[in-house]
Design a protein around this motif. Structure first.
Motif, PDB file in Angstrom:
ATOM      1  N   VAL A 189       0.838  -1.197   0.000  1.00  0.00           N
ATOM      2  CA  VAL A 189       0.000   0.000   0.000  1.00  0.00           C
ATOM      3  C   VAL A 189       0.874   1.250   0.000  1.00  0.00           C
ATOM      4  O   VAL A 189       0.591   2.231  -0.700  1.00  0.00           O
ATOM      5  N   ARG A 190       1.943   1.232   0.782  1.00  0.00           N
ATOM      6  CA  ARG A 190       2.851   2.386   0.801  1.00  0.00           C
ATOM      7  C   ARG A 190       3.484   2.595  -0.572  1.00  0.00           C
ATOM      8  O   ARG A 190       3.609   3.730  -1.046  1.00  0.00           O
ATOM      9  N   ASN A 191       3.895   1.501  -1.214  1.00  0.00           N
ATOM     10  CA  ASN A 191       4.492   1.631  -2.545  1.00  0.00           C
ATOM     11  C   ASN A 191       3.478   2.161  -3.557  1.00  0.00           C
ATOM     12  O   ASN A 191       3.800   2.989  -4.413  1.00  0.00           O
ATOM     13  N   ARG A 192       2.251   1.660  -3.456  1.00  0.00           N
ATOM     14  CA  ARG A 192       1.218   2.137  -4.370  1.00  0.00           C
ATOM     15  C   ARG A 192       0.953   3.624  -4.146  1.00  0.00           C
ATOM     16  O   ARG A 192       0.826   4.399  -5.102  1.00  0.00           O
ATOM     17  N   LEU A 193       0.876   4.033  -2.879  1.00  0.00           N
ATOM     18  CA  LEU A 193       0.655   5.441  -2.580  1.00  0.00           C
ATOM     19  C   LEU A 193       1.799   6.291  -3.115  1.00  0.00           C
ATOM     20  O   LEU A 193       1.577   7.368  -3.692  1.00  0.00           O
ATOM     21  N   ALA A 194       3.036   5.812  -2.923  1.00  0.00           N
ATOM     22  CA  ALA A 194       4.190   6.568  -3.428  1.00  0.00           C
ATOM     23  C   ALA A 194       4.126   6.694  -4.945  1.00  0.00           C
ATOM     24  O   ALA A 194       4.422   7.756  -5.501  1.00  0.00           O
ATOM     25  N   ARG A 195       3.742   5.613  -5.649  1.00  0.00           N
ATOM     26  CA  ARG A 195       3.630   5.679  -7.107  1.00  0.00           C
ATOM     27  C   ARG A 195       2.582   6.690  -7.535  1.00  0.00           C
ATOM     28  O   ARG A 195       2.796   7.501  -8.435  1.00  0.00           O
ATOM     29  N   GLU A 196       1.400   6.628  -6.866  1.00  0.00           N
ATOM     30  CA  GLU A 196       0.320   7.526  -7.256  1.00  0.00           C
ATOM     31  C   GLU A 196       0.701   8.985  -7.013  1.00  0.00           C
ATOM     32  O   GLU A 196       0.437   9.860  -7.846  1.00  0.00           O
ATOM     33  N   LEU A 197       1.303   9.251  -5.848  1.00  0.00           N
ATOM     34  CA  LEU A 197       1.704  10.621  -5.552  1.00  0.00           C
ATOM     35  C   LEU A 197       2.769  11.105  -6.532  1.00  0.00           C
ATOM     36  O   LEU A 197       2.729  12.244  -7.009  1.00  0.00           O
ATOM     37  N   HIS A 198       3.728  10.237  -6.841  1.00  0.00           N
ATOM     38  CA  HIS A 198       4.787  10.628  -7.768  1.00  0.00           C
ATOM     39  C   HIS A 198       4.209  10.929  -9.140  1.00  0.00           C
ATOM     40  O   HIS A 198       4.542  11.952  -9.764  1.00  0.00           O
ATOM     41  N   ASP A 199       3.323  10.052  -9.606  1.00  0.00           N
ATOM     42  CA  ASP A 199       2.843  10.189 -10.975  1.00  0.00           C
ATOM     43  C   ASP A 199       1.874  11.360 -11.127  1.00  0.00           C
ATOM     44  O   ASP A 199       1.965  12.123 -12.091  1.00  0.00           O
ATOM     45  N   SER A 200       0.926  11.499 -10.199  1.00  0.00           N
ATOM     46  CA  SER A 200      -0.076  12.552 -10.351  1.00  0.00           C
ATOM     47  C   SER A 200       0.454  13.904  -9.899  1.00  0.00           C
ATOM     48  O   SER A 200       0.477  14.869 -10.667  1.00  0.00           O
ATOM     49  N   VAL A 201       0.897  13.980  -8.653  1.00  0.00           N
ATOM     50  CA  VAL A 201       1.356  15.263  -8.120  1.00  0.00           C
ATOM     51  C   VAL A 201       2.671  15.674  -8.769  1.00  0.00           C
ATOM     52  O   VAL A 201       2.874  16.845  -9.105  1.00  0.00           O
ATOM     53  N   GLY A 202       3.582  14.730  -8.962  1.00  0.00           N
ATOM     54  CA  GLY A 202       4.870  15.066  -9.570  1.00  0.00           C
ATOM     55  C   GLY A 202       4.707  15.600 -10.976  1.00  0.00           C
ATOM     56  O   GLY A 202       5.341  16.594 -11.357  1.00  0.00           O
ATOM     57  N   HIS A 203       3.844  14.940 -11.755  1.00  0.00           N
ATOM     58  CA  HIS A 203       3.625  15.425 -13.120  1.00  0.00           C
ATOM     59  C   HIS A 203       2.997  16.819 -13.112  1.00  0.00           C
ATOM     60  O   HIS A 203       3.401  17.713 -13.873  1.00  0.00           O
ATOM     61  N   ALA A 204       2.014  17.015 -12.224  1.00  0.00           N
ATOM     62  CA  ALA A 204       1.349  18.314 -12.175  1.00  0.00           C
ATOM     63  C   ALA A 204       2.317  19.417 -11.785  1.00  0.00           C
ATOM     64  O   ALA A 204       2.315  20.501 -12.381  1.00  0.00           O
ATOM     65  N   LEU A 205       3.152  19.168 -10.792  1.00  0.00           N
ATOM     66  CA  LEU A 205       4.093  20.196 -10.360  1.00  0.00           C
ATOM     67  C   LEU A 205       5.106  20.505 -11.465  1.00  0.00           C
ATOM     68  O   LEU A 205       5.484  21.669 -11.663  1.00  0.00           O
ATOM     69  N   SER A 206       5.560  19.463 -12.176  1.00  0.00           N
ATOM     70  CA  SER A 206       6.490  19.708 -13.281  1.00  0.00           C
ATOM     71  C   SER A 206       5.830  20.558 -14.359  1.00  0.00           C
ATOM     72  O   SER A 206       6.421  21.520 -14.868  1.00  0.00           O
ATOM     73  N   ALA A 207       4.583  20.225 -14.714  1.00  0.00           N
ATOM     74  CA  ALA A 207       3.884  20.980 -15.757  1.00  0.00           C
ATOM     75  C   ALA A 207       3.638  22.415 -15.315  1.00  0.00           C
ATOM     76  O   ALA A 207       3.846  23.368 -16.083  1.00  0.00           O
ATOM     77  N   VAL A 208       3.190  22.596 -14.073  1.00  0.00           N
ATOM     78  CA  VAL A 208       2.913  23.950 -13.581  1.00  0.00           C
ATOM     79  C   VAL A 208       4.181  24.780 -13.536  1.00  0.00           C
ATOM     80  O   VAL A 208       4.181  25.974 -13.874  1.00  0.00           O
ATOM     81  N   THR A 209       5.279  24.176 -13.120  1.00  0.00           N
ATOM     82  CA  THR A 209       6.548  24.906 -13.065  1.00  0.00           C
ATOM     83  C   THR A 209       6.952  25.408 -14.446  1.00  0.00           C
ATOM     84  O   THR A 209       7.348  26.570 -14.627  1.00  0.00           O
ATOM     85  N   ALA A 224      -8.181  11.464  -4.125  1.00  0.00           N
ATOM     86  CA  ALA A 224      -8.407  10.053  -4.456  1.00  0.00           C
ATOM     87  C   ALA A 224      -7.252   9.184  -3.970  1.00  0.00           C
ATOM     88  O   ALA A 224      -7.451   8.079  -3.463  1.00  0.00           O
ATOM     89  N   VAL A 225      -6.015   9.703  -4.121  1.00  0.00           N
ATOM     90  CA  VAL A 225      -4.855   8.935  -3.679  1.00  0.00           C
ATOM     91  C   VAL A 225      -4.862   8.769  -2.169  1.00  0.00           C
ATOM     92  O   VAL A 225      -4.606   7.691  -1.630  1.00  0.00           O
ATOM     93  N   LEU A 226      -5.179   9.851  -1.465  1.00  0.00           N
ATOM     94  CA  LEU A 226      -5.193   9.763  -0.005  1.00  0.00           C
ATOM     95  C   LEU A 226      -6.308   8.862   0.497  1.00  0.00           C
ATOM     96  O   LEU A 226      -6.281   8.416   1.640  1.00  0.00           O
ATOM     97  N   GLY A 227      -7.283   8.581  -0.354  1.00  0.00           N
ATOM     98  CA  GLY A 227      -8.298   7.603   0.023  1.00  0.00           C
ATOM     99  C   GLY A 227      -7.716   6.232   0.266  1.00  0.00           C
ATOM    100  O   GLY A 227      -8.280   5.432   1.014  1.00  0.00           O
ATOM    101  N   VAL A 228      -6.576   5.956  -0.360  1.00  0.00           N
ATOM    102  CA  VAL A 228      -5.889   4.682  -0.102  1.00  0.00           C
ATOM    103  C   VAL A 228      -5.484   4.594   1.360  1.00  0.00           C
ATOM    104  O   VAL A 228      -5.556   3.540   1.989  1.00  0.00           O
ATOM    105  N   LEU A 229      -5.065   5.727   1.922  1.00  0.00           N
ATOM    106  CA  LEU A 229      -4.695   5.741   3.330  1.00  0.00           C
ATOM    107  C   LEU A 229      -5.913   5.706   4.235  1.00  0.00           C
ATOM    108  O   LEU A 229      -5.914   5.037   5.268  1.00  0.00           O
ATOM    109  N   ARG A 230      -6.969   6.410   3.842  1.00  0.00           N
ATOM    110  CA  ARG A 230      -8.128   6.499   4.722  1.00  0.00           C
ATOM    111  C   ARG A 230      -8.931   5.206   4.747  1.00  0.00           C
ATOM    112  O   ARG A 230      -9.347   4.739   5.793  1.00  0.00           O
TER     113      ARG A 230
END
Length: 435
Positions: free
Chosen positions: A214-234, A271-277
């Protein structure tokens, strides 16, 4: 000599002695119940006036203690006491109540041994020290020589009187040796009698593996969604800043793209944080797929100033939902890498062939941008996603271009649950020749 004294009187030996005395204290109610049985059987009103009857009451009370050890909280309480006082690693002991017949039998055996050894050592700890001290000071006090404690038949001799302090010290050492020996035996037997069974260890390993997955899945989701968005916004903000005074229309488009990207990413983050909740329960926004957001992903990437050409030779809506979701993240990571590291035109191709979905993301090798500190986990995440779906992935230079090539089976494995072992849950590198 110092090592021997440490074994007998060191901190660990003292704590184990306390553990034994607690066992003796626990044994007292059972001894009292045993005395109510032994007294009427022997016709003696006060069995505590006779050492043999006391031992008989103790022997009768122990089986009663064995029966009461079947109480569910016995094993957790005894395990806690052993961890605190006997110096046993907590992982070697079970935490919950005994569940099976074998576990209950081992718990009963441990409880009986604890109370048995504890009762004997506690009784010796009460009776032996006064007698030993009296022997040690006997030559100094003439009045003690005529008491029953002085054993006139033995200590009436001068040589015996002179050796009485040595005898008293020897008795104390014998008591310490018995306590240390019994404590060491209980500490040695505790993991076998109170420890988890192989089934418990397997269940704990599976639980740890599930948590890691679950931790690995969360890390993947955060990296892919948030990381991509931050790169694009920058990159969008950087491009807008450069043309702020010369191209207001481009600036408006960039700001609109930033607004859309951040708004969408907030929903994805929920949605990603729903994995934790809630484990795998979705959040308020569903995970994006090729069918729902491929066009939006391409549009936002182009708005960041990245030229993208896309060839889609299949109907995204016809793809299995799981394949479509993971394929979206793979395309997103390929575009994100091009945004961050290359800055050259990107070609995306998505097609189906031979029961597989084929994804290729390719960009010309240009002047690499300055790498982001802490980056480099995206391709490992791609490899993890592909492995869970039973596909293949390759990434690396191909001529004058960088290519990410992925094949995903359209018929997904029966289970795509997290791996069953911690080793399988770790991210694995792409095949040789990939980045």
């Amino acid at each position: 000599m110092r090592e021997a004294l440490r074994l007998l009187f060191g901190g660990r030996a003292r704590r184990r002695w306390v553990h034994l005395i607690l066992g003796g204290a626990l044994a007292m109610p059972y001894v009292l119940v045993g005395s109510l049985i032994v007294g009427p059987l022997t016709g003696v009103n006060d069995v505590f006036q006779s050492l043999p009857l006391q031992l008989g009451s103790f022997a009768v009370g122990l089986p009663i203690a064995t029966a009461t050890s079947l109480f569910p909280l016995t094993r957790p309480l005894e395990s806690a006491a052993v961890r605190a006082l006997c110096g046993i690693d907590g992982d070697a002991l079970a935490h919950g109540p005994a569940g099976t017949r074998a576990e209950r039998a081992r718990t009963a055996a441990w409880f009986t041994l604890h109370l048995g050894f504890g009762g004997i050592i506690a009784g010796m700890s009460l009776a032996v020290p006064p007698f030993a001290v009296a022997l040690m000071v006997l030559p100094l006090f003439a009045g003690l020589r005529h008491s029953p404690l002085a054993l006139p038949g033995v200590l009436g001799h001068g040589w015996a009187l002179a050796l009485s302090p040595v005898a008293g010290l020897a008795i104390l050492l014998a008591l310490a040796t018995c306590a240390a020996g019994c404590g060491a035996l209980l500490a040695r037997w505790a993991p076998a009698l109170l420890g988890p069974t192989p089934e418990d260890r397997l269940a704990a390993a599976e639980a740890r593996a599930a948590d890691l997955a679950v931790r690995n899945r969360l890390a993947r989701e955060l990296h892919d969604s948030v990381g991509h968005a931050l790169s694009a916004v920058t990159l969008q903000a950087s491009a807008a800043r450069r043309v702020l005074g010369s191209d207001p229309e481009f600036v408006r488009e960039a700001l609109a793209a930033i607004e859309e990207t951040t708004r969408r990413t907030v929903g994805e983050l929920d949605a990603v944080l729903g994995v934790l909740r809630d484990g795998d329960a979705p959040g308020t926004a569903p995970a994006p797929t090729l069918a729902t957001d491929l066009d939006g992903l391409l549009r936002r990437t182009r708005a960041a100033g990245q030229p993208v050409t896309a060839t889609v030779a299949t109907d995204p809506a016809a793809l299995p939902p799981l394949v479509s979701r993971e394929a979206y993240r793979i395309v997103q990571e390929g575009l994100s890498n091009a945004l961050k590291h290359a800055g050259t035109p990107v070609a995306v191709r998505i097609a189906t062939a031979d029961g597989h979905l084929e994804i290729t993301v390719e960009n010309v090798l240009g002047t690499a941008r300055v790498p982001r500190p802490g980056g480099g986990h995206g391709l490992r995440g791609v490899a993890d996603r592909v492995r869970l779906l039973g596909g293949t992935a390759q990434a690396g230079p191909s001529g004058d271009a960088w290519r990410l090539s992925v094949r995903l089976p359209l018929t997904t494995p029966r289970t795509t649950a997290p791996p069953a072992t911690a080793a399988d849950a770790r991210p694995r590198p792409l095949p040789k020749g990939s980045a």
